[in-house]
Design a protein around this motif. Structure first.
Motif, short mmCIF file in Angstrom:
data_model
loop_
_atom_site.label_atom_id
_atom_site.label_comp_id
_atom_site.label_asym_id
_atom_site.label_seq_id
_atom_site.Cartn_x
_atom_site.Cartn_y
_atom_site.Cartn_z
N ALA A 100 0.83 -1.21 0.00
CA ALA A 100 0.00 0.00 0.00
C ALA A 100 0.86 1.25 0.00
O ALA A 100 0.55 2.25 -0.67
N ARG A 101 1.97 1.21 0.75
CA ARG A 101 2.88 2.36 0.79
C ARG A 101 3.49 2.60 -0.60
O ARG A 101 3.62 3.74 -1.04
N ARG A 102 3.84 1.50 -1.26
CA ARG A 102 4.40 1.65 -2.61
C ARG A 102 3.36 2.22 -3.57
O ARG A 102 3.67 3.01 -4.47
N ALA A 103 2.09 1.79 -3.37
CA ALA A 103 1.02 2.32 -4.23
C ALA A 103 0.86 3.82 -4.02
O ALA A 103 0.68 4.59 -4.98
N ASP A 127 3.96 9.33 6.56
CA ASP A 127 3.93 8.12 7.38
C ASP A 127 2.56 7.90 7.99
O ASP A 127 2.13 6.77 8.21
N ASP A 128 1.87 8.98 8.30
CA ASP A 128 0.54 8.89 8.88
C ASP A 128 -0.43 9.76 8.08
O ASP A 128 -0.68 10.91 8.44
N PRO A 129 -0.97 9.21 7.00
CA PRO A 129 -1.88 10.00 6.16
C PRO A 129 -3.10 10.50 6.92
O PRO A 129 -3.73 11.47 6.50
N GLN A 147 -8.10 8.34 -3.16
CA GLN A 147 -8.74 8.27 -1.84
C GLN A 147 -8.79 6.82 -1.35
O GLN A 147 -8.56 6.54 -0.17
N LYS A 148 -9.10 5.88 -2.26
CA LYS A 148 -9.14 4.47 -1.88
C LYS A 148 -7.76 3.98 -1.43
O LYS A 148 -7.63 3.22 -0.46
N ALA A 149 -6.71 4.44 -2.11
CA ALA A 149 -5.35 4.04 -1.74
C ALA A 149 -5.01 4.52 -0.33
O ALA A 149 -4.41 3.80 0.47
N VAL A 150 -5.42 5.78 -0.02
CA VAL A 150 -5.16 6.32 1.32
C VAL A 150 -5.94 5.54 2.37
O VAL A 150 -5.42 5.17 3.43
N ASN A 151 -7.22 5.27 2.09
CA ASN A 151 -8.07 4.54 3.04
C ASN A 151 -7.55 3.12 3.28
O ASN A 151 -7.53 2.63 4.41
N ASP A 152 -7.14 2.46 2.18
CA ASP A 152 -6.59 1.11 2.31
C ASP A 152 -5.34 1.10 3.17
O ASP A 152 -5.15 0.22 4.02
#
Length: 388
Positions: A100-103, A127-129, A147-152
């Motif tokens: 997820a971090r790489r995404a 580090d802490d979105p 937004q989905k990437a951040v939520n995931d």
């Protein structure tokens, strides 16, 4: 004159030497007498009966400690499997978090190449979105995909943290179980060591007398077992006659057309008998194998390890310890014991055997012995349980 003086000098020296020797001997005797008077009287040697009682008590205590060991071992093995599972989940969550971090990093890089705002890129790479998540002006600039990437990422981060916490707690619990396992093992070894020491100090004559006491105890147990067998045989005969009378009455009623066709529990009894047959057959196959505390087969057994393995052949899964096995099934009286039932012993329920009928059982007695057939009256009975 010179010769007389020499003789006199030698005589004086001899007398002096004798006087010193007498004085030394006298002082030594006085000292020895004084020590004897002050020394504590030797403790009387315990009687053979007392030795036997103490040895039996030590074996009982070792048996109880063995059950504690079995319980701690079972708990440790379960906890270790749980910890291994949690650690696998932590590793999986960590991999997912890194993905997820790489995404997020890819999205931020794409925005940079496309000339997106640095604030949005900072948010995606933070580090802490969550700290930036509530800033609506930044969120409004993100696409649905972003937004989905951040939520995931946020969900995975919380899940990974939770699993790490669970793994830490489980590791602490595992450490505690391992410590208890070690203490129980040491207790067993200590009690068995004390029993062996007491027996090793007996003379050949005392060992022969002790064996005679054991034979007397076995004879009395056998007498009680035979008495129970006669009583159970008489009860079985009474039930057989009652069943025959009931069947005869049912036939007469059916012939007269007034029979009710009432059923019986013979099916249930037959089912238990079939299971018990498998259990006893297995147990007989283990006769002669050595008792080893903490062992559950196939080459050696302790008492509850044997009962657990035997009932497994009938499709019944018993717990590992006597303390838990006694809670499984239905408690019955000794007079109503059936082959296959479990017989538990002592107030602390530290021993168990498999009833085979005629007042006898198959069990793994204690260290230094093998699985064998013995009267159920060899030890004080606590209860009888029918597992199925």
């Amino acid at each position: 004159m010179a010769s007389h003086r020499k003789l006199r000098n030698r005589t004086n020296r001899l007398r002096t030497s004798q006087a010193v020797g007498i004085t030394t001997a006298a002082l030594t005797s006085v000292a020895l007498l004084s020590q004897s008077a002050n020394a504590a009287p030797a403790e009387p040697k315990p009687s053979l009966e007392d030795v036997q009682k103490k040895v039996d008590a030590l074996y009982r205590q070792a048996g109880a400690a063995t059950q504690k060991y079995n319980s701690a071992k079972e708990r440790t093995e379960k906890q270790r499997k749980h910890v291994d599972g949690l650690l696998d989940q932590v590793a999986k969550r960590t991999d997912e978090l890194n993905d997820a971090r790489r995404a997020l990093g890819s999205l931020a890089a794409a925005q940079y190449r496309e000339g997106g705002t640095s604030a949005t890129a900072n948010m995606l790479l933070a580090d802490d979105p969550q700290q930036l998540f509530d800033q609506r002006q930044l969120m409004s600039r993100l696409s649905d995909r972003q937004q989905k990437a951040v939520n995931d990422y946020k969900d995975l981060q919380a899940s990974a943290t939770k699993k790490r916490s669970e793994a830490t707690e489980s590791l602490e619990s595992l450490t505690s179980s391992q410590a208890e396992l070690k203490r129980s093992k040491q207790t067993v070894q200590k009690k068995l060591g004390e029993a062996r020491k007491l027996l090793s100090e007996l003379t050949a004559e005392e060992k022969a007398r002790l064996a005679a006491i054991e034979r007397k105890k076995e004879a009395e147990a056998k007498r009680k077992a035979e008495e129970l067998a006669r009583k159970q045989a008489a009860e079985a005969e009474r039930k057989r006659k009652a069943e025959e009378a009931a069947k005869e009455k049912e036939r007469e009623e059916q012939e007269s057309g007034s029979g009710s066709g009432s059923g019986s529990d013979s099916g249930s009894s037959d089912s238990y008998a079939a299971k018990a047959e498998k259990v006893i057959s297995f147990a007989r196959g283990q006769i002669g194998k050595p008792y080893v505390w903490g062992a559950a087969g196939p080459d050696s057994y302790d008492c509850s390890g044997l009962t657990q393995d035997a009932w497994k052949t009938a499709g019944i899964s018993l717990p590992r310890t006597t303390w838990d096995q006694v809670k499984v099934g239905t408690t019955v009286s000794v007079d109503n014991a059936k082959p296959g039932d479990l017989v538990f012993f002592y107030d602390d329920i530290s021993h168990v055997g498999i009833y085979i009928g005629n007042g006898e059982m198959i069990h793994a007695p204690k260290p230094g012995t093998n699985v064998r057939v013995e009267s159920i009256y060899y030890m004080p009975i606590h209860s009888v349980v029918r597992p199925a």
